[in-house]
Design an enzyme around this catalytic site. Structure first.
Site, PDB file in Angstrom:
ATOM      1  N   LYS A  31       0.870  -1.191   0.000  1.00  0.00           N
ATOM      2  CA  LYS A  31       0.000   0.000   0.000  1.00  0.00           C
ATOM      3  C   LYS A  31       0.895   1.226   0.000  1.00  0.00           C
ATOM      4  O   LYS A  31       2.052   1.151   0.416  1.00  0.00           O
ATOM      5  CB  LYS A  31      -0.874   0.032   1.254  1.00  0.00           C
ATOM      6  CG  LYS A  31      -2.125   0.882   1.100  1.00  0.00           C
ATOM      7  CD  LYS A  31      -3.207   0.129   0.384  1.00  0.00           C
ATOM      8  CE  LYS A  31      -4.379   1.003   0.003  1.00  0.00           C
ATOM      9  NZ  LYS A  31      -5.480   0.172  -0.532  1.00  0.00           N
ATOM     10  N   ASP A  72      -6.966   4.089  -4.793  1.00  0.00           N
ATOM     11  CA  ASP A  72      -7.681   3.917  -3.524  1.00  0.00           C
ATOM     12  C   ASP A  72      -8.344   5.282  -3.289  1.00  0.00           C
ATOM     13  O   ASP A  72      -8.539   6.034  -4.262  1.00  0.00           O
ATOM     14  CB  ASP A  72      -6.701   3.519  -2.392  1.00  0.00           C
ATOM     15  CG  ASP A  72      -7.428   3.063  -1.122  1.00  0.00           C
ATOM     16  OD1 ASP A  72      -7.877   1.913  -1.087  1.00  0.00           O
ATOM     17  OD2 ASP A  72      -7.569   3.856  -0.167  1.00  0.00           O
ATOM     18  N   GLY A  88     -20.475   6.703   1.837  1.00  0.00           N
ATOM     19  CA  GLY A  88     -19.507   7.178   0.864  1.00  0.00           C
ATOM     20  C   GLY A  88     -20.213   7.573  -0.422  1.00  0.00           C
ATOM     21  O   GLY A  88     -21.422   7.303  -0.607  1.00  0.00           O
ATOM     22  N   PHE A  89     -19.478   8.234  -1.296  1.00  0.00           N
ATOM     23  CA  PHE A  89     -20.045   8.531  -2.631  1.00  0.00           C
ATOM     24  C   PHE A  89     -18.921   8.495  -3.656  1.00  0.00           C
ATOM     25  O   PHE A  89     -18.950   9.176  -4.672  1.00  0.00           O
ATOM     26  CB  PHE A  89     -20.796   9.865  -2.643  1.00  0.00           C
ATOM     27  CG  PHE A  89     -19.935  11.102  -2.463  1.00  0.00           C
ATOM     28  CD1 PHE A  89     -19.346  11.373  -1.239  1.00  0.00           C
ATOM     29  CD2 PHE A  89     -19.729  11.995  -3.505  1.00  0.00           C
ATOM     30  CE1 PHE A  89     -18.558  12.504  -1.067  1.00  0.00           C
ATOM     31  CE2 PHE A  89     -18.953  13.136  -3.345  1.00  0.00           C
ATOM     32  CZ  PHE A  89     -18.366  13.390  -2.118  1.00  0.00           C
ATOM     33  N   VAL A 125     -16.130   3.137  -5.006  1.00  0.00           N
ATOM     34  CA  VAL A 125     -16.700   1.868  -4.538  1.00  0.00           C
ATOM     35  C   VAL A 125     -18.213   2.000  -4.347  1.00  0.00           C
ATOM     36  O   VAL A 125     -18.993   1.132  -4.766  1.00  0.00           O
ATOM     37  CB  VAL A 125     -16.008   1.402  -3.237  1.00  0.00           C
ATOM     38  CG1 VAL A 125     -16.594   0.082  -2.762  1.00  0.00           C
ATOM     39  CG2 VAL A 125     -14.508   1.263  -3.462  1.00  0.00           C
ATOM     40  N   ALA A 126     -18.644   3.098  -3.725  1.00  0.00           N
ATOM     41  CA  ALA A 126     -20.077   3.329  -3.511  1.00  0.00           C
ATOM     42  C   ALA A 126     -20.809   3.339  -4.857  1.00  0.00           C
ATOM     43  O   ALA A 126     -21.861   2.700  -5.016  1.00  0.00           O
ATOM     44  CB  ALA A 126     -20.284   4.656  -2.782  1.00  0.00           C
ATOM     45  N   TRP A 127     -20.232   4.021  -5.824  1.00  0.00           N
ATOM     46  CA  TRP A 127     -20.842   4.136  -7.158  1.00  0.00           C
ATOM     47  C   TRP A 127     -21.075   2.754  -7.784  1.00  0.00           C
ATOM     48  O   TRP A 127     -22.163   2.448  -8.255  1.00  0.00           O
ATOM     49  CB  TRP A 127     -19.939   5.027  -8.030  1.00  0.00           C
ATOM     50  CG  TRP A 127     -20.187   4.969  -9.489  1.00  0.00           C
ATOM     51  CD1 TRP A 127     -21.228   5.525 -10.159  1.00  0.00           C
ATOM     52  CD2 TRP A 127     -19.370   4.301 -10.476  1.00  0.00           C
ATOM     53  NE1 TRP A 127     -21.120   5.247 -11.505  1.00  0.00           N
ATOM     54  CE2 TRP A 127     -19.990   4.500 -11.724  1.00  0.00           C
ATOM     55  CE3 TRP A 127     -18.180   3.575 -10.425  1.00  0.00           C
ATOM     56  CZ2 TRP A 127     -19.463   3.997 -12.912  1.00  0.00           C
ATOM     57  CZ3 TRP A 127     -17.652   3.070 -11.596  1.00  0.00           C
ATOM     58  CH2 TRP A 127     -18.295   3.278 -12.821  1.00  0.00           C
TER      59      TRP A 127
HETATM   60  P1  NDP Z   1     -13.008   7.504  -3.218  1.00  0.00           P
HETATM   61  O1  NDP Z   1     -11.966   8.543  -2.988  1.00  0.00           O
HETATM   62  O2  NDP Z   1     -13.566   7.337  -4.574  1.00  0.00           O
HETATM   63  O3  NDP Z   1     -14.197   7.683  -2.170  1.00  0.00           O
HETATM   64  C1  NDP Z   1     -13.957   7.595  -0.774  1.00  0.00           C
HETATM   65  C2  NDP Z   1     -15.168   8.020   0.018  1.00  0.00           C
HETATM   66  O4  NDP Z   1     -14.905   7.939   1.428  1.00  0.00           O
HETATM   67  C3  NDP Z   1     -15.519   9.438  -0.237  1.00  0.00           C
HETATM   68  O5  NDP Z   1     -16.889   9.596  -0.091  1.00  0.00           O
HETATM   69  C4  NDP Z   1     -14.706  10.119   0.857  1.00  0.00           C
HETATM   70  O6  NDP Z   1     -15.113  11.384   1.135  1.00  0.00           O
HETATM   71  C5  NDP Z   1     -14.915   9.241   2.034  1.00  0.00           C
HETATM   72  N1  NDP Z   1     -13.813   9.377   3.000  1.00  0.00           N
HETATM   73  C6  NDP Z   1     -12.506   9.154   2.770  1.00  0.00           C
HETATM   74  N2  NDP Z   1     -11.775   9.332   3.881  1.00  0.00           N
HETATM   75  C7  NDP Z   1     -12.644   9.723   4.818  1.00  0.00           C
HETATM   76  C8  NDP Z   1     -12.483  10.076   6.183  1.00  0.00           C
HETATM   77  N3  NDP Z   1     -11.273  10.046   6.793  1.00  0.00           N
HETATM   78  N4  NDP Z   1     -13.601  10.395   6.872  1.00  0.00           N
HETATM   79  C9  NDP Z   1     -14.819  10.386   6.261  1.00  0.00           C
HETATM   80  N5  NDP Z   1     -15.021  10.054   4.966  1.00  0.00           N
HETATM   81  C10 NDP Z   1     -13.947   9.746   4.267  1.00  0.00           C
HETATM   82  O7  NDP Z   1     -12.382   6.137  -2.706  1.00  0.00           O
HETATM   83  P2  NDP Z   1     -12.853   4.661  -2.996  1.00  0.00           P
HETATM   84  O8  NDP Z   1     -14.299   4.592  -3.282  1.00  0.00           O
HETATM   85  O9  NDP Z   1     -11.873   4.102  -3.945  1.00  0.00           O
HETATM   86  O10 NDP Z   1     -12.565   3.983  -1.587  1.00  0.00           O
HETATM   87  C11 NDP Z   1     -13.573   3.786  -0.576  1.00  0.00           C
HETATM   88  C12 NDP Z   1     -13.152   2.664   0.351  1.00  0.00           C
HETATM   89  O11 NDP Z   1     -13.035   1.448  -0.406  1.00  0.00           O
HETATM   90  C13 NDP Z   1     -11.814   2.839   1.031  1.00  0.00           C
HETATM   91  O12 NDP Z   1     -11.861   2.227   2.311  1.00  0.00           O
HETATM   92  C14 NDP Z   1     -10.853   2.064   0.134  1.00  0.00           C
HETATM   93  O13 NDP Z   1      -9.708   1.662   0.840  1.00  0.00           O
HETATM   94  C15 NDP Z   1     -11.740   0.899  -0.222  1.00  0.00           C
HETATM   95  N6  NDP Z   1     -11.369   0.146  -1.426  1.00  0.00           N
HETATM   96  C16 NDP Z   1     -11.208   0.749  -2.633  1.00  0.00           C
HETATM   97  C17 NDP Z   1     -10.905   0.001  -3.740  1.00  0.00           C
HETATM   98  C18 NDP Z   1     -10.777   0.601  -5.094  1.00  0.00           C
HETATM   99  O14 NDP Z   1     -10.580  -0.174  -6.029  1.00  0.00           O
HETATM  100  N7  NDP Z   1     -10.902   1.888  -5.270  1.00  0.00           N
HETATM  101  C19 NDP Z   1     -10.700  -1.439  -3.654  1.00  0.00           C
HETATM  102  C20 NDP Z   1     -10.975  -1.991  -2.357  1.00  0.00           C
HETATM  103  C21 NDP Z   1     -11.286  -1.202  -1.293  1.00  0.00           C
HETATM  104  P3  NDP Z   1     -13.945  12.493   1.295  1.00  0.00           P
HETATM  105  O15 NDP Z   1     -12.920  12.257   0.226  1.00  0.00           O
HETATM  106  O16 NDP Z   1     -14.754  13.680   1.082  1.00  0.00           O
HETATM  107  O17 NDP Z   1     -13.381  12.383   2.667  1.00  0.00           O
HETATM  108  O1  2IT Z   2      -7.860  -1.722  -1.127  1.00  0.00           O
HETATM  109  C1  2IT Z   2      -7.737  -2.208  -2.282  1.00  0.00           C
HETATM  110  O2  2IT Z   2      -7.820  -3.416  -2.489  1.00  0.00           O
HETATM  111  C2  2IT Z   2      -7.512  -1.285  -3.391  1.00  0.00           C
HETATM  112  N1  2IT Z   2      -7.495  -0.083  -3.183  1.00  0.00           N
HETATM  113  C3  2IT Z   2      -7.271  -1.819  -4.778  1.00  0.00           C
HETATM  114  C4  2IT Z   2      -5.836  -2.213  -4.951  1.00  0.00           C
HETATM  115  C5  2IT Z   2      -5.429  -2.633  -6.339  1.00  0.00           C
HETATM  116  O3  2IT Z   2      -4.237  -2.919  -6.485  1.00  0.00           O
HETATM  117  O4  2IT Z   2      -6.257  -2.674  -7.254  1.00  0.00           O
END
Ligand code: NDP
Ligand code: 2IT
Length: 445
Positions: A124, A164, A235-236, A239-241
């Site tokens: 990471k 991420d 979240g938005f 991942v949420a999407w």
């Molecule tokens: P995005 O940046 O697209 O979205 C993250 C969301 O979480 C936003 O709504 C963000 O709002 C909110 N957020 C982030 N940090 C905080 C905080 N400290 N307090 C409150 N809200 C917070 O990220 P992802 O959708 O990619 O990631 C969401 C989660 O999924 C994370 O835990 C990530 O590790 C996990 N994940 C992501 C993967 C990927 O492929 N992208 C794969 C596996 C897991 P804001 O930015 O406004 O704080």
């Molecule tokens: O937390 C996770 O698994 C990710 N942010 C994705 C990592 C990746 O290498 O695709």
């Protein structure tokens, strides 16, 4: 295994690294029994070797903003374990980023990647850079400066970063451009690339889609489906999407999203153009969900609260670590929630997890539920190596199959005598065994 002694030693060595210590304790508690049943693990001291990263690179990232002002952020890459494949894991850009958060994420990534069935080790990285309110050019200059340090320790067979929180397609593009410039190569060194320059189709959707595929399997153990269910999502972001898109395709009604400012309750369900609006919200770089309520009549914005107070059948937390605490868990349980599938990494606190398990609710941890993201990154690496592109249908089919396999591994390793599936135990044991046996085979290194 003397768990308390291991934890005390780790706390002494790494004081204040609360997220990292939380993640380690959860895994060790789950695997204690299988560890003790296999004395060769203790002889090879697998625990002490697996809880420490192979190496950590920290560096400064100087960059110039649009007004000519010079800023300095911290950059990190943590290469945790490469027993089963090259280091692999995302980069997080968020002001809260520190060593503890990245170590927890890197540690979790080892077991998640093992669960995918693909050959990927755990890593990471990221920075405390805050993308909020930054211009495109500022993000580009930051990414270029970040890569000027990172490039030397990554490579398609060495370490393959991805996105991420705060790192999506745009950032991967800027990072890749600089890597290419520095090395004169065009190789699969990052995943989540643009579809026309090496990226896999379905990678943007993969984490959310995979989470819903996994939740489908959880529901199926009780003879249930998503059809007609009410779903709460937090979240938005990316991942949420993906999760909202797939859950609504399967006939569920997703009624919440959330941001740092509060949450949106939309009783009519978030689907169609409303899902597209999420992308607009993210692209606005403002980090707020409130504008959703102004745009879509019938929805309301609840300031400063978490979505878990809303009545739902299924909860999919997709924001960040420790966003669902004991009180939130109580709300969900009292409101009759059937299943909680963690889209984010470690969104539930240990107290919340304990409550879910105590109440025998379907609960599955992030390292199993959200593994579809990195699994599809693995599929992107395969396509890059073969110099081939698979169709969306092909990638989606493989992703779906992988999520079913992960669910199956959890059932095999986590089913208790009373029939309850402890997914936390199942995921941790399945992931750990694969990596631990590989470490045994490869000797003390
Ligand atoms: P995005 O940046 O697209 O979205 C993250 C969301 O979480 C936003 O709504 C963000 O709002 C909110 N957020 C982030 N940090 C905080 C905080 N400290 N307090 C409150 N809200 C917070 O990220 P992802 O959708 O990619 O990631 C969401 C989660 O999924 C994370 O835990 C990530 O590790 C996990 N994940 C992501 C993967 C990927 O492929 N992208 C794969 C596996 C897991 P804001 O930015 O406004 O704080
Ligand atoms: O937390 C996770 O698994 C990710 N942010 C994705 C990592 C990746 O290498 O695709």
């Amino acid at each position: 295994m003397n768990l308390e002694k291991i934890m005390t030693d780790l706390e002494r060595k790494h004081p204040g690294e609360v997220e990292y210590l939380q993640a380690v304790r959860e895994v060790l508690e789950s695997i204690e029994e299988v560890y003790n049943a296999n004395p060769q693990f203790a002889s090879a001291n697998i625990i002490e070797r697996i809880v420490e990263p192979d190496r950590i690179l920290t560096f400064k990232v100087p960059w110039v903003d649009d007004n000519g002002k010079v800023h300095v952020n911290l950059g990190y890459r943590i290469q945790f374990n490469n027993a089963i494949g090259p280091y692999k894991g995302g980069l997080r850009f968020h002001p809260s980023v520190n060593l503890s958060i990245l170590k927890f994420l890197g540690f979790e990534q080892i077991f998640k990647n093992a669960l995918t069935t693909l050959p990927m080790g755990g890593a990471k990285g990221g920075s405390d850079f805050d993308p909020k309110g930054k211009s495109n050019d500022e993000v580009m200059r930051f990414c270029q400066s970040f890569m000027l340090e990172l490039w030397n320790i990554i490579g398609p067979e060495t370490d393959v970063p991805a996105g991420d929180i705060g790192v999506g397609g745009r950032e991967i593009g800027f990072l890749y451009g600089m890597y290419k410039k520095l090395t004169h190569t065009h190789v699969g060194v990052l995943t989540g690339k643009g579809a026309n320059w090496g990226g896999s189709l379905i990678r943007p959707e993969a984490t959310g889609f995979g989470a819903v595929y996994f939740a489908q399997e959880m529901l199926a153990t009780k003879g249930l489906t998503f059809e007609g269910k009410t779903v709460a999502v937090s979240g938005f972001g990316n991942v949420a999407w993906g999760a909202i898109t797939k859950a609504s395709q399967l006939g569920a009604k997703v009624v919440t999203i959330s941001g740092p400012d509060g949450y949106i309750y939309d009783p009519a369900g978030i689907s169609g153009e409303k899902i597209e609006f999420l992308l607009e919200l993210r692209a606005s770089n403002q980090d707020v969900v409130a504008p959703y309520a102004e745009r879509f009549a019938g929805s309301k914005f609840v300031a400063g609260k978490r979505a878990w107070e809303v009545k739902c059948d299924i909860a999919i937390p997709c924001a960040t670590q420790n966003e669902l605490g004991k009180e939130d868990a109580e709300h969900l349980i009292n409101n009759g929630c059937i299943a909680i599938a963690e889209g984010a990494n470690m969104p539930s606190t240990p107290e919340a997890v304990e409550l879910f398990i105590e109440h025998k609710i379907l609960f599955a941890p992030g390292k199993a539920v959200n593994a579809g993201g990195v699994a599809t990154s693995g599929l992107e690496m395969s396509q890059n190596s073969m110099k081939l592109n698979w169709s969306s249908k092909e990638v989606d089919m493989r992703l779906h199959e992988i999520m079913k396999n992960i669910h199956n591994a959890c059932v095999i390793n986590g089913t208790q005598a009373d029939g309850y599936i402890n997914y936390v135990k199942g995921a941790n044991i399945a992931g750990f065994l694969k990596v631990a046996y590989a470490m045994l085979d490869q000797g003390v290194i």
